[in-house]
Every structure is written in C-alpha cells, then in structure tokens.
Write a protein that holds these residues in place. Structure first.
Motif, short mmCIF file in Angstrom:
data_model
loop_
_atom_site.label_atom_id
_atom_site.label_comp_id
_atom_site.label_asym_id
_atom_site.label_seq_id
_atom_site.Cartn_x
_atom_site.Cartn_y
_atom_site.Cartn_z
N GLN A 149 29.53 50.16 43.22
CA GLN A 149 30.60 49.95 42.23
C GLN A 149 31.95 49.75 42.91
OE1 GLN A 149 30.40 53.20 39.45
NE2 GLN A 149 28.70 52.31 38.31
N ASN A 150 32.25 50.59 43.91
CA ASN A 150 33.52 50.43 44.64
C ASN A 150 33.56 49.09 45.38
OD1 ASN A 150 33.16 53.86 45.69
ND2 ASN A 150 34.26 53.10 43.89
N PHE A 153 34.19 46.28 43.07
CA PHE A 153 35.60 46.23 42.68
C PHE A 153 36.46 45.64 43.79
CE2 PHE A 153 39.80 47.82 41.69
CZ PHE A 153 39.88 47.45 40.36
N ASN A 156 36.03 41.98 44.01
CA ASN A 156 36.82 41.30 42.98
C ASN A 156 38.27 41.12 43.41
OD1 ASN A 156 34.75 40.93 41.26
ND2 ASN A 156 35.33 42.53 39.81
N GLU A 157 38.82 42.14 44.09
CA GLU A 157 40.20 42.02 44.58
C GLU A 157 40.32 40.84 45.54
OE1 GLU A 157 41.98 46.56 44.44
OE2 GLU A 157 41.57 45.65 46.38
N THR A 160 39.56 37.31 43.74
CA THR A 160 40.60 36.80 42.84
C THR A 160 41.96 36.75 43.53
OG1 THR A 160 41.19 39.00 42.00
CG2 THR A 160 39.42 37.83 40.84
N PHE A 162 43.74 39.30 44.29
CA PHE A 162 44.48 40.27 43.50
C PHE A 162 44.98 39.68 42.18
CE2 PHE A 162 44.25 41.69 47.77
CZ PHE A 162 44.00 43.05 47.67
N GLY A 163 44.08 38.98 41.51
CA GLY A 163 44.39 38.56 40.15
C GLY A 163 44.83 37.11 40.00
N GLU A 164 44.96 36.39 41.10
CA GLU A 164 45.47 35.01 40.97
C GLU A 164 44.39 33.98 40.66
OE1 GLU A 164 48.09 34.10 44.22
OE2 GLU A 164 49.32 35.83 43.72
N LYS A 188 25.95 53.67 41.85
CA LYS A 188 26.79 54.60 42.61
C LYS A 188 26.25 54.82 44.03
CE LYS A 188 28.62 57.00 38.53
NZ LYS A 188 29.89 56.24 38.49
N GLN B 149 51.02 38.32 36.70
CA GLN B 149 49.66 38.25 37.28
C GLN B 149 49.33 39.51 38.07
OE1 GLN B 149 49.40 34.59 39.49
NE2 GLN B 149 49.05 33.34 37.67
N ASN B 150 50.30 39.98 38.90
CA ASN B 150 50.07 41.21 39.67
C ASN B 150 49.90 42.40 38.72
OD1 ASN B 150 52.67 40.12 41.92
ND2 ASN B 150 50.47 39.75 42.10
N HIS B 152 48.89 42.36 35.63
CA HIS B 152 47.61 42.20 34.95
C HIS B 152 46.49 42.74 35.83
CE1 HIS B 152 44.07 39.66 33.82
NE2 HIS B 152 44.49 39.92 32.60
N PHE B 153 46.58 42.44 37.11
CA PHE B 153 45.55 42.90 38.04
C PHE B 153 45.58 44.41 38.20
CE2 PHE B 153 43.46 43.57 42.07
CZ PHE B 153 42.32 42.82 41.86
N PHE B 162 39.03 51.50 38.64
CA PHE B 162 38.58 50.85 39.86
C PHE B 162 37.10 50.44 39.79
CE2 PHE B 162 42.38 53.11 40.73
CZ PHE B 162 43.11 52.24 41.53
N GLY B 163 36.75 49.85 38.66
CA GLY B 163 35.44 49.23 38.56
C GLY B 163 34.38 50.04 37.82
N GLU B 164 34.73 51.24 37.37
CA GLU B 164 33.70 52.07 36.74
C GLU B 164 33.53 51.79 35.24
OE1 GLU B 164 34.17 56.18 37.88
OE2 GLU B 164 34.02 55.60 40.00
N LYS B 188 53.64 33.84 36.77
CA LYS B 188 54.20 34.34 38.03
C LYS B 188 55.59 34.97 37.82
CE LYS B 188 51.59 31.19 41.01
NZ LYS B 188 50.50 32.15 41.32
#
Lengths: 341, 341
Positions: A149-150, A153, A156-157, A160, A162-164, A188, B149-150, B152-153, B162-164, B188
């Motif tokens: 799971q970690n 996550f 995903n960072e 993306t 960090f979301g872009e 887990k 965007q940041n 939102h992330f 953190f993904g759980e 942005k």
C-alpha cells in the motif's frame, strides 16, 4: 456516414473536446457537440474547426431537432457506448429514422494512430518510465519498511509528478505471491530484500495513455531494467522465458500479420518452457485515448496488424501462491517492424 | 419481484460483493451472482447468505439459463444501469420473457439507510474531516509556495491516509476566482495569504462515501471551521449568507417534507440576500454507496423525506471571475430533525 457518439474519448477524438454530459452528432462535413451551459465556454475554446457547439438543457431533444433539421434518416451508433435509457430518450420520438447499431464504431477508427498521436504516446511512455526510475532510486535509498500500500502510494507520487499528471489506470504494485494475481490489489505485506516486485503503471500525456510493466529482484542497488538476477532459480528460469517471449514477439511483429499469429509467437515460447497454462491472459492490447483499445492481441483475434497501430506486448507467467512475472512494453508498428515507444 | 442488476454498487448492496464482470439475478428468496472464474473465489468468501455464486464464461447465456430454469416470465431491470449491447445479448433469445424497465430500481431501495449503513457513513465523515484538519495544519506550517495542483495532491495524501483509504470523488481544491466554478479543475495558481480557499472532498469507509465542503480565509493560523473572517466585505457578506442558509436548512429539515421545500428554505435565504441567480446548483443529494444518489434535494424534487435518509446540505454562491463559496455537510434525518454526521 452520420453517427452518434456518447463515449468521452470518442467525443474528444472526433471534436477535440469532451465532457460528461454531451452527445456528438457527427455528419459528413460537420460535428455537432451538444452539451449544457456548464461546458459550452470551454467547449467553444477547445473544439476543432469542424465542430459546432450547441447549448442545450435537454440533450436528447436538441439532438432530435438537429437530426430533423439536417434531414438525416439513417444514423449509426455504438450499442456498447449507450445506456438504454439515454438511447430510448433519443430514439422514441423519431419513428422515421433508421438507427443502425455498429459495435466499436469509433474505436475501430482509432486503432491506427496519426503521427501526432504517436508523438503524444511516446511522450506518455517517456514520462511513465521516469517514474520507474524514480521509484527504484527511492527504494534504494529508503530505510523505512514499506507495505505494498505504501509503495503503491509512493508510485502514484512519482507517476503523477506529485499531482501534475494523470494516471492511465490504478497502478499495480505487487510483491512475491501477490504478483501471481494479474490484477492484484495492494496489501499490507512489507517489501523485503530478495523479494520479487512487479510494477505495472502508466500516465497520460494530452489524454494519451502509457502502459508498462517490469518485474524485478529487490536487492541492494536494484533497478527496473530487463537484466534481473533472482536468487530463486525457478523464478529466474520463468523470468528469462517471459523476457524471451517479449523480445521475440517484438522482433517478429510485422504489418499484415494477424494479431493471433503474434500472440502465438510469444505463447509458443512460453509453452515450450513448460508454462502454457500459467500464461493466463492475452499477449497485448492497443493503447491510445483508452488504456485498452483496438487492436487486441490474443489467441482468437482476426485483426490484421497495420502500420502505425500502437499496442502492448506483455507476456507473463503466474504461479498461484508463489510468484508472478510480466514484462510489458508499448510498441508502434512501422513498415520495417515494431519499435518500443 | 424478480430483477436484474448490472451496476456494481447495486450488486454490492444486494449481495455483499461486486466486481466489474457480473450480472445479478435477484429472485424472491435468492440472488444469483453470475461472474467469471477470476472472481468466484472472492465472491464465495464475501457474498451474503441469500446469494449463490454461479461461475460462467458467458454471463448472458448463464443468466438466460437461470431465468428459464426458475420459470421466470417477468423480470424488471433499470435501463439506466444497462448498456444496450449487454442487454440485447441477454434478451434476444428469451422471446417469451417480459422485461420491464424500471428506472432507479435499486437506487430507490437504497435511499433510506439501515443503522449499520449510517454507522459506516458516520465513520467515513469522521475520516474525511480529519483530512481537513491535517491539510489546515500543514498549510499553517509550510513555507513553500503551493499551487492548486500541489494542494490537490497534498489533500489526496491526507484524505487517503497515504494510500490506505479510497476517495469518494476527485477532490476540489480551488482558490479565489477558480472557486466560482462549482467543478473547478486545479490550476498552477499559487495560494497566497488573504486568499479564499474552497475544499470539497470525501473518503470511503467500507465502500460508503463521505462528502464535505468548507470555504476559508487563508491567513496565519487558519482553519476550516465555520467561523471565517474574510478581509473583503463582499465575500464576508456572501459567506455569512451561505452559512445561514446551511444552518437553517439543517434546522428546519423534517420527516414528511418534500425535498423541494427543503431546497426552498435555503434558496429563499440566499435570494433575499440578493444572490438568487448565483446559487447555481441544487441544495443537496443523497450519499451512500454512490456519492450522488437518492434523495435529490432540488427545486423540483417531489421526494418525501423519510427517517434515516442521509443527504448533503450544500448551499453556495458563485460570482464568475471573483469568488465562490460553498458550505456542505452530510446529515441524517431522524424523527426529531436532521443531524450532521
């Protein structure tokens, strides 16, 4: 041919814009993008020059009016794109119009990519592959114990930025026996040295998707390259077989071949290695605006491969409760063969 | 009544399990959960005691066989749940069966919640509201310039722990004039002191959704509580009006009331304040397995509010190119009134 579009990616492909409440009426020389007032400003800014935006508070009614006004008596639609209720609303008051179901109407148009689409797909692949490198660097440095799971996550960072960027799909990050499930959900379970780690992920660039899988041996200074050295010899043998199937399929792919023939090249290699039943899915699938689209590369597919089709090559071996291996790349088919994007 | 289910949340509601390739045939005393071999193990572990799992490589064919075997001649379905092609596959070879379209067949069953469902929704709200606190603490501490965007992330990190946890929907995080778009996409634009910040987000607990919006003045030591002090008096006046509409609607909600009457209570307050046209959406919507479900609280809704319905109260004022304000909570309706979850 006149036809009706509901699917968002099909809207976008045809008109250069899409939203979640629209109907596209596509005629010979013009598309009508029918949507409500929330979307008309953006739509007018973004649609291509063949498309007119029509504002409506009742999409079905406005579509019917346009069909009448343009004297359309035969109109195609994809029955896979339409919910029964949306379609009935449209059709019920047009008894004289012949609505022709055509499955995969726009998806079939989208199988062969333009040069511009290929450049977007190439950029998506390049952005996606950076995330593989970044995840490996991070894992080589961190001392923290990390669960699937970690890891999912963290992935995903990196994917993306960090979301872009947007993901092509929910990434798969699986360790050891969890990798034996082709669509594993992260658990887990904690990643430890000498584990097998399977990572299947992609991102979008200008709405075009990437898709890539690597399977790696998690040791000091590991990476997601093709060269992997598993301690367990059974895993290493299976890994080498999958890699050979991947390489040979890419090497032998050519224009004019049936998709099923290409599937067979990889499948025969894995079968000869003793794992025929453990290669439980098809060899690949087209990628574009949809993460899965034409051409489908499987045992039965009669699709003839054409120049500028873009698809994945992703053989795998899955041993339940032990491990799973998959190696996947996206290729574009050119006159002299397939190239990894 | 016998009926057919396709939607995943409806499958789950009826059977305790769902997957993306299944048909549920729901009969008087038994449900049949028809799915392929990828899902049968998990399905058998998770379905409730009234449900039998049936493995099939051709869902439509197996469903037809079950309909014949059980001597079913009338069967309901929701035309909003079914794609034309899936339904035609099912129906075409059963000419003697009467398929009855019933819109919102299972959604209507789901509008009134059980105590167990309410406890899950309460937990989802509680988990979601922690993310609002965590995001505020983070913003009070950080020195980095952060774009929408940041933000939102970051919000996603806090929301999902953190993904759980899973998100109920893609959160909305909008600054100043971007908040004037009820469904703003993050840009942005950088958050600065004295900005207005609108945050609309929720998470899932055991598949049940939460949904909450706060609008805040970003200053030193800011938070997402109701008490906000905007420097701009026009914004403050609008904020106070929205908060009053929110509070009054919750205070006056009662069993037996039409949903449209409740909408009117909030709408009248905002109209008297001079912003009738700027409250561009409905007052609220039911929340459960779907983020938007019955009851819908809008101008036209004839739905009678019942005990144990759970819905949002979310008045708003949107001034294009200036700012947007929305305050949203989820409430459960009880015999003595509505309670914020």
């Amino acid at each position: 041919m006149n036809y009706l579009i509901k699917d968002e990616n099909s809207q976008y492909y045809k008109c250069g814009y899409s939203c979640d409440n629209a109907i596209v009426l596509s005629c010979e020389n013009e598309n009508f993008f029918i949507t409500d007032s929330r979307y008309t400003t953006e739509a007018n800014e973004q649609v291509n020059k063949n498309t007119s935006v029509i504002e409506s508070s009742d999409l079905a009614k406005t579509t019917r009016e346009l069909i009448r006004k343009n004297n359309i008596f035969t109109i195609a639609y994809d029955p896979k794109e339409w919910k029964i209720s949306d379609f009935e609303n449209l059709k019920e008051k047009l008894p004289k119009v012949n609505f022709k179901p055509k499955e995969n109407l726009t998806l079939l148009q989208r199988a062969v990519k333009s040069d511009k689409e290929i450049s977007f797909l190439k950029e998506a692949v390049s952005l996606g592959s950076k995330a593989f490198d970044n995840l490996a660097s991070f894992l080589n440095k961190t001392k923290e114990p990390l669960s699937e799971q970690n890891l999912h996550f963290k992935a995903n960072e990196f994917l993306t930025s960090f979301g872009e960027l947007e993901l092509s799909f929910d990434p798969i990050l699986a360790i050891n026996e969890n990798a034996a499930k082709p669509h594993a959900k992260p658990t887990k379970n904690i990643l430890k040295k000498d584990d097998l780690i399977l990572f299947d992920a992609g991102v979008k660039y200008k709405r075009y998707c990437s898709d890539r899988t690597r399977t790696a041996f998690f040791s000091n200074d590991f990476d997601f390259s093709f060269a992997q050295n598993f301690k367990n010899q059974k895993i290493q043998k299976a890994y080498d077989l999958v890699l050979r199937a991947h390489d040979e399929a890419i090497k032998q792919a050519k224009i004019g071949m049936k998709a099923s023939e290409l599937d067979k090249i990889a499948r025969d290699i894995i079968a000869k290695g003793g794992y025929e039943k453990e290669f439980v899915h098809s060899l690949g699938h087209g990628v574009g605006l949809n993460i899965h689209e034409f051409p489908f590369i499987n045992k039965k597919s009669q699709t003839i491969l054409e120049e500028n089709m873009v698809f994945t090559i992703e053989p795998g071996i899955y041993i339940p409760n032990e491990f799973g291996i998959r190696i996947e790349d996206m290729v574009v088919l050119k006159s002299d063969g397939a190239y990894i994007l």
